[in-house]
Enzyme design. Structure first.
Site, PDB file in Angstrom:
ATOM      1  N   THR A  56       0.826  -1.200   0.000  1.00 17.54           N
ATOM      2  CA  THR A  56       0.000   0.000   0.000  1.00 17.54           C
ATOM      3  C   THR A  56       0.869   1.262   0.000  1.00 17.54           C
ATOM      4  O   THR A  56       1.996   1.240   0.506  1.00 17.54           O
ATOM      5  CB  THR A  56      -0.904  -0.006   1.253  1.00 17.54           C
ATOM      6  OG1 THR A  56      -1.465   1.290   1.440  1.00 17.54           O
ATOM      7  CG2 THR A  56      -0.137  -0.355   2.523  1.00 17.54           C
ATOM      8  N   ASP A  57       0.304   2.348  -0.489  1.00 19.22           N
ATOM      9  CA  ASP A  57       1.038   3.636  -0.449  1.00 19.22           C
ATOM     10  C   ASP A  57       1.164   4.159   0.986  1.00 19.22           C
ATOM     11  O   ASP A  57       1.984   5.038   1.265  1.00 19.22           O
ATOM     12  CB  ASP A  57       0.353   4.679  -1.347  1.00 19.22           C
ATOM     13  CG  ASP A  57      -1.102   4.965  -0.995  1.00 19.22           C
ATOM     14  OD1 ASP A  57      -1.641   4.335  -0.048  1.00 19.22           O
ATOM     15  OD2 ASP A  57      -1.712   5.822  -1.665  1.00 19.22           O
ATOM     16  N   GLU A  58       0.358   3.577   1.917  1.00 21.51           N
ATOM     17  CA  GLU A  58       0.388   4.084   3.296  1.00 21.51           C
ATOM     18  C   GLU A  58       1.715   3.841   3.986  1.00 21.51           C
ATOM     19  O   GLU A  58       1.995   4.441   5.024  1.00 21.51           O
ATOM     20  CB  GLU A  58      -0.719   3.427   4.125  1.00 21.51           C
ATOM     21  CG  GLU A  58      -2.083   3.801   3.661  1.00 21.51           C
ATOM     22  CD  GLU A  58      -3.146   3.452   4.673  1.00 21.51           C
ATOM     23  OE1 GLU A  58      -2.814   3.179   5.843  1.00 21.51           O
ATOM     24  OE2 GLU A  58      -4.314   3.454   4.289  1.00 21.51           O
ATOM     25  N   TYR A  86      -1.684  -0.588  11.167  1.00 23.16           N
ATOM     26  CA  TYR A  86      -1.859  -1.240   9.862  1.00 23.16           C
ATOM     27  C   TYR A  86      -0.704  -0.911   8.931  1.00 23.16           C
ATOM     28  O   TYR A  86      -0.052  -1.808   8.374  1.00 23.16           O
ATOM     29  CB  TYR A  86      -3.193  -0.824   9.221  1.00 23.16           C
ATOM     30  CG  TYR A  86      -3.239  -1.104   7.732  1.00 23.16           C
ATOM     31  CD1 TYR A  86      -3.236  -2.422   7.252  1.00 23.16           C
ATOM     32  CD2 TYR A  86      -3.254  -0.070   6.795  1.00 23.16           C
ATOM     33  CE1 TYR A  86      -3.253  -2.685   5.882  1.00 23.16           C
ATOM     34  CE2 TYR A  86      -3.274  -0.327   5.438  1.00 23.16           C
ATOM     35  CZ  TYR A  86      -3.272  -1.638   4.984  1.00 23.16           C
ATOM     36  OH  TYR A  86      -3.277  -1.897   3.623  1.00 23.16           O
ATOM     37  N   LYS A 107       2.335  -3.281   7.299  1.00 20.00           N
ATOM     38  CA  LYS A 107       2.585  -3.444   5.857  1.00 20.00           C
ATOM     39  C   LYS A 107       4.015  -3.026   5.514  1.00 20.00           C
ATOM     40  O   LYS A 107       4.681  -3.665   4.696  1.00 20.00           O
ATOM     41  CB  LYS A 107       1.572  -2.628   5.037  1.00 20.00           C
ATOM     42  CG  LYS A 107       0.133  -3.119   5.122  1.00 20.00           C
ATOM     43  CD  LYS A 107      -0.088  -4.515   4.554  1.00 20.00           C
ATOM     44  CE  LYS A 107       0.060  -4.584   3.049  1.00 20.00           C
ATOM     45  NZ  LYS A 107      -0.324  -5.931   2.519  1.00 20.00           N
ATOM     46  N   ASN A 149     -11.985  13.970   0.784  1.00 19.31           N
ATOM     47  CA  ASN A 149     -13.138  13.136   1.137  1.00 19.31           C
ATOM     48  C   ASN A 149     -14.465  13.869   0.932  1.00 19.31           C
ATOM     49  O   ASN A 149     -15.475  13.258   0.600  1.00 19.31           O
ATOM     50  CB  ASN A 149     -12.992  12.640   2.583  1.00 19.31           C
ATOM     51  CG  ASN A 149     -11.796  11.715   2.744  1.00 19.31           C
ATOM     52  OD1 ASN A 149     -11.366  11.075   1.775  1.00 19.31           O
ATOM     53  ND2 ASN A 149     -11.244  11.640   3.952  1.00 19.31           N
TER      54      ASN A 149
END
Ligand code: NAD
Ligand code: DAU
Length: 331
Positions: A120-122, A147, A151, A246
């Site tokens: 993921t880009d996170e 999380y 990752k 958002n």
């Protein structure tokens, strides 16, 4: 080619298995999935005659060894994937995302099997809202949540196994996916199903956080491209230039679902909430020729809304459990 797909009963894995069943009919696919709250075996009913299914965990060393031994390639989607859950209870993230990836790597090392690791880009942390920069493959890892830290840990293990043991692996870090079969705990399905149930969408904080949206089919086509044409040992960022805050996403959903533009609630923010993600995918595009087919997020969201409208039986029970969790967290 015999392909082991971990996490093939979750959102992205399901779409991968269904899509490759038609685009790669010569593959023999086995899905390994623990069927956590996020996995749904019935997603794969339409391909049950062609896809083998094994219920079990990637953290189970013996099971993983026996399945990897019989595969030519592993595509590793399996993970705990929701930030809010990781803030509530980090342990399943450590077990599935870190230990599970370690188990796979050891089996891949023993049996010399090709592996593609989905990330993921996170893992890169976040960018300022007014910063023109985007993440690239050389951006330092700087995760914020349990999380994303799990990752990033898994990514580091994969990189170490490539360098120290010479395994034939690639990695990809993708931005936020949307599309059918996404769990209702996630932002877009939560709001779509809220509106379908007559409940206002819920925006964390002021709704100003930015995500870089990509349709799940574009992500999965990139994964197939990397598996087939990526250079072993390399990391590729996957993104479709889909930055929106958002509020903009909720505004689009409200318009597409015939609700007034101010029909939403601002709710308590997520602790440590990453401000902005943005992907520069030029390496992947230049090396492989991949480019996203879903250029129009409005059309992609309309298709996604339509899927949730037609598949209430798929999400209704999960919605009740998910909203009970959000009520407990005050979001
Ligand atoms: P998801 O939560 O919808 O699905 C995860 C699947 O993995 C489920 O079927 C679950 O049962 C299974 N699983 C969980 N723990 C397992 C274990 N120990 N052993 C075997 N199976 C297990 O997640 P998703 O959104 O489809 O994400 C898939 C992968 O893509 C993850 O690695 C995630 O980090 C990554 N990713 C997701 C996004 C996104 O926007 N959703 C973006 C980039 C990367
Ligand atoms: O960037 C890739 C990541 O995208 C993946 O690695 C994760 O698995 C995936 O869950 C997703 O993480 P996010 O935390 O960005 O996704 P989520 O859908 O939880 O939230 C998207 C944005 O919407 C985020 O800024 C939080 C906000 N949000 C979320 C929910 C559930 C709200 O404003 N309201 C909500 O009700």
């Amino acid at each position: 080619m015999k392909v082991l797909v971990t996490g093939g009963a979750g959102f992205i894995g399901t779409n991968f298995v269904l899509r490759t069943a038609s685009t790669r009919p010569d593959w023999q696919v086995t899905v390994l999935d623990a069927l956590t709250y996020a996995g749904n075996r019935a997603n794969l009913d339409g391909v049950a005659d062609r896809v083998a299914f094994v219920e079990g965990s990637v953290a189970d060393a013996d099971l993983v060894d026996s399945l990897v031994c019989d595969a030519d390639a592993v595509v590793h989607f399996a993970a705990e994937s929701h930030n809010d859950n990781s803030l509530d209870d980090p342990w399943p993230f450590i077990e599935s995302n870190i230990i599970g990836t370690y188990r796979l790597l050891e089996a891949v090392r023993r049996h010399r099997v090709r592996m593609h690791h989905i990330s993921t880009d996170e893992v890169y942390g976040d960018l300022e809202l007014d910063d023109p920069a985007r993440f690239t493959e050389s951006t330092p890892l700087n995760p914020s949540s349990p999380y994303s830290a799990s990752k990033a840990s898994a990514d580091l293990l994969v990189r170490a196994w490539i360098r120290s043991f010479g395994i034939e692996a690639t990695l990809s870090n993708c931005s936020n996916n949307y599309g059918p079969y996404q769990h209702v705990e996630k932002f877009i399905p939560r709001q779509v199903t809220n509106v379908l149930m007559g409940i206002k969408p819920k925006l964390y904080g002021q709704g100003s956080n930015v995500r870089d949206w990509i349709h799940v089919d574009d992500h999965n086509d990139a994964v197939v491209t990397i598996l087939e044409n990526g250079r072993p040992g390399e990391t590729y960022l996957i993104g479709a230039d889909g930055e929106r805050d958002n509020r903009q996403i909720v505004a689009l959903l409200l318009e597409l679902m015939d609700k007034p533009p101010d029909w939403f609630d601002l709710v308590t923010d997520r602790p440590g909430h990453d401000l902005r993600y943005a992907i520069d995918s030029s390496k992947l595009r230049a090396e492989t020729g991949w480019s996203p087919r879903y250029q129009d997020i409005r059309a992609g969201l309309a298709q996604t809304i339509d899927w949730y409208r037609r598949n209430e039986g798929w999400w209704r029970a999960a919605k009740e459990r998910s909203e009970a969790m959000y009520a407990r967290l005050g979001r």
